[in-house]
Design an enzyme around this catalytic site. Structure first.
Site, PDB file in Angstrom:
ATOM      1  N   CYS A   8      -5.790  -2.992  -0.807  1.00 50.23           N
ATOM      2  CA  CYS A   8      -6.056  -1.795  -1.599  1.00 50.23           C
ATOM      3  C   CYS A   8      -7.416  -1.227  -1.213  1.00 50.23           C
ATOM      4  O   CYS A   8      -8.286  -1.948  -0.728  1.00 50.23           O
ATOM      5  CB  CYS A   8      -6.062  -2.121  -3.088  1.00 50.23           C
ATOM      6  SG  CYS A   8      -4.492  -2.724  -3.732  1.00 50.23           S
ATOM      7  N   HIS A  40      -8.622   2.733  -7.558  1.00 50.45           N
ATOM      8  CA  HIS A  40      -8.147   1.517  -6.888  1.00 50.45           C
ATOM      9  C   HIS A  40      -6.754   1.847  -6.335  1.00 50.45           C
ATOM     10  O   HIS A  40      -5.748   1.755  -7.035  1.00 50.45           O
ATOM     11  CB  HIS A  40      -8.096   0.371  -7.898  1.00 50.45           C
ATOM     12  CG  HIS A  40      -7.730  -0.966  -7.331  1.00 50.45           C
ATOM     13  ND1 HIS A  40      -8.357  -2.126  -7.722  1.00 50.45           N
ATOM     14  CD2 HIS A  40      -6.820  -1.343  -6.419  1.00 50.45           C
ATOM     15  CE1 HIS A  40      -7.824  -3.156  -7.069  1.00 50.45           C
ATOM     16  NE2 HIS A  40      -6.869  -2.702  -6.280  1.00 50.45           N
ATOM     17  N   THR A  43     -14.235  -2.468  -9.859  1.00 51.10           N
ATOM     18  CA  THR A  43     -12.872  -2.963  -9.705  1.00 51.10           C
ATOM     19  C   THR A  43     -12.952  -4.269  -8.930  1.00 51.10           C
ATOM     20  O   THR A  43     -13.815  -4.439  -8.068  1.00 51.10           O
ATOM     21  CB  THR A  43     -11.943  -1.915  -9.051  1.00 51.10           C
ATOM     22  OG1 THR A  43     -10.585  -2.308  -9.246  1.00 51.10           O
ATOM     23  CG2 THR A  43     -12.198  -1.748  -7.566  1.00 51.10           C
TER      24      THR A  43
END
Lengths: 206, 164
Positions: B31, B48, B25
Site C-alpha cells: 500500500c 492509505h 498510518t
C-alpha cells in the site's frame, strides 16, 4: 456470483472444518518434527475487516515471521504461517540445531530454514485439504518475510480489495508446552473460490 | 511537552490533520501512504491507498479511499473543505514495497510499484509536486505527518527511522 459476505452459518462451519483438517495435519507434521505434542485451538472463520486482519496477528506494527504461499489450482487463495520472531528463533534451535542468537536479527540462512519449515507445514495443510476436497491445489514456492504484520498480511488481501473492505479468514492457532510451538495459519481463499470449495465438500451452491 | 492528538488512518482510508495534529498510518506494505500538505494553512492529509485503479472495482458503491485514482481527488476535496488550497499543496509518498520480492514476477503481484506509479501520475496531472518519497524496497513502513511542520516521519522494522 453470490456474495461471499453472506455465507450461512453452516457454510462457515464447513470452512471451520477445512481449517481443522488442514491445520490438524500441519500440527501432526510439526509434532513429528519436534517430537512433542502440538495442540490446536478451534478454528475461527469470519469475514474480517482489513484493518483487523493484522490485529489477529498482534497488531499492524507487530514484528512477525511470515511464510507465504500462493495457492493455485481449482480453488486459489493465500496461505500464511505466522510466528512470533522470538518463538521462531527457538524453533530454529530445536529443529535445525542452529546456533541462534536470542535477538531479532535474522540471517539469510535462518530465514531460509524458517521458510522451509513453513513450507513443510503449509504443504501438509494443503495436501490434506486437496485430499479431502479432491481439488487440485498447488502451492507456489514459499516466500518468507520478517516485518510488520500489517505490511505482510496486506499482501494476502489484494484479491478482496476490489470487492470490499473485508476478507474471509480461516484462522487456526497452534499452542503447546513451549513457545517454539506457537504459530498461526491464515487461509484466505480468493472470493471466487468459495463455490468450488463448497461444491467439493458436498454443499449445494445455488 | 504537550502530546498532540494523533489522527489514525486505517487501510483503504484517509484523513485530515489540522492545528498541529499528527496523522499516521501503520504497517504499509505494498500500500502507498500519500500525504498532501498546505504549508500556509498548516493542514495535512493522508491516504492509505491499497490498489492502483478503481476500474477493477467489483463492489458498488466502492470505497474511494482505496484506489489511487479516486483517493487523490477525494483527499484534495477533504483538504479544501478544511481550508487548504490545491495550488499550495505538495505531496510526499511512502510505501509501495514488494513484501515478498521472490514472488514478484507477474504484474498482479507488482502491486506496490503500480500503486506508486498510479499516485504519481494522478498528482502530475493535477499539478501537485511530489517533493519527497520513500517507496519500493521489500519492507514495511509506518508513517506520521506533522501538520505543524509538514515533516513526514517514516519508521521501518529493518531500516530505522527517517524524516522527509
Amino acid at each position: 456470483m453470490r456474495s461471499y459476505g453472506k455465507l450461512a452459518e453452516f457454510e462457515l462451519d464447513v470452512l471451520k472444518e477445512v481449517g481443522n483438517i488442514g491445520s490438524g495435519h500441519a500440527a501432526t507434521a510439526l509434532s513429528t518434527l519436534l517430537n512433542r505434542p502440538v495442540d490446536m485451538a478451534v478454528p475461527k472463520v469470519s469475514l474480517v475487516p482489513f484493518e483487523e486482519v493484522a490485529e489477529r496477528a498482534g497488531g499492524a506494527e507487530q514484528l512477525v515471521v511470515a511464510v507465504f504461499l500462493r495457492v493455485d489450482g481449482d480453488a486459489p487463495g493465500n496461505l500464511f504461517y505466522i510466528m512470533n520472531p522470538v518463538a521462531a528463533k527457538r524453533l530454529l534451535r530445536r529443529l535445525a540445531a542452529m546456533e541462534v542468537e536470542e535477538d531479532l536479527e535474522y540471517s539469510e540462512m535462518e530465514l531460509s530454514a524458517l521458510s522451509e519449515i513453513g513450507n513443510i507445514l503449509a504443504g501438509s495443510y494443503l495436501s490434506s485439504l486437496a485430499d479431502l476436497t479432491r481439488l487440485a491445489l498447488s502451492p507456489s514456492v514459499p516466500a518468507v518475510a520478517l516485518d510488520m504484520a500489517g505490511a505482510v498480511l496486506a499482501y494476502g488481501l489484494m484479491q478482496y480489495g476490489e470487492m470490499g473492505d473485508a476478507a474471509l479468514l480461516v484462522e487456526t492457532r497452534f499452542q503447546g508446552d513451549g513457545e517454539e510451538i506457537e504459530g498461526q495459519f491464515f487461509l484466505i481463499p480468493d472470493p471466487d473460490s468459495f463455490p468450488t470449495l463448497f461444491r467439493s465438500l458436498g454443499v449445494d451452491v445455488p | 511537552m504537550i502530546q498532540q492528538p494523533i489522527v489514525k488512518v486505517a487501510m483503504a482510508d484517509l484523513g485530515v490533520a489540522v492545528r498541529g495534529e499528527c496523522i499516521r498510518t501503520t504497517g504499509l506494505g505494498s500500500c502507498v501512504g500519500l500525504t498532501l500538505y498546505d504549508a500556509v494553512r498548516k493542514i495535512g492529509g493522508m491516504a492509505h491507498v491499497m490498489l492502483p485503479d478503481s476500474s477493477i472495482a467489483r463492489e458498488f458503491p466502492f470505497n474511494r479511499a482505496k484506489y489511487a485514482d479516486t483517493a487523490v481527488p477525494l483527499l484534495i476535496e477533504e483538504l479544501e473543505k478544511a481550508g487548504a488550497r490545491v495550488e499550495r499543496m505538495n505531496a510526499k509518498m511512502a510505501g509501495g514495497a514488494q513484501m515478498f520480492a521472490s514472488l514478484a514476477q507477474s504484474d498482479s503481484l507488482r502491486i506496490g510499484p503500480r500503486n506508486v506509479e498510479s499516485c504519481a501520475l494522478l498528482l502530475s496531472r493535477i499539478g501537485i509536486p511530489v517533493v519527497a518519497e520513500d517507496t519500493g524496497g521489500n519492507y514495511g513502513r509506518t508513517i506520521e505527518l506533522d501538520s505543524e511542520t509538514g515533516i513526514l516521519t517514516i519508521r521501518s522494522a529493518q531500516n530505522g527511522t527517517k524524516e522527509l
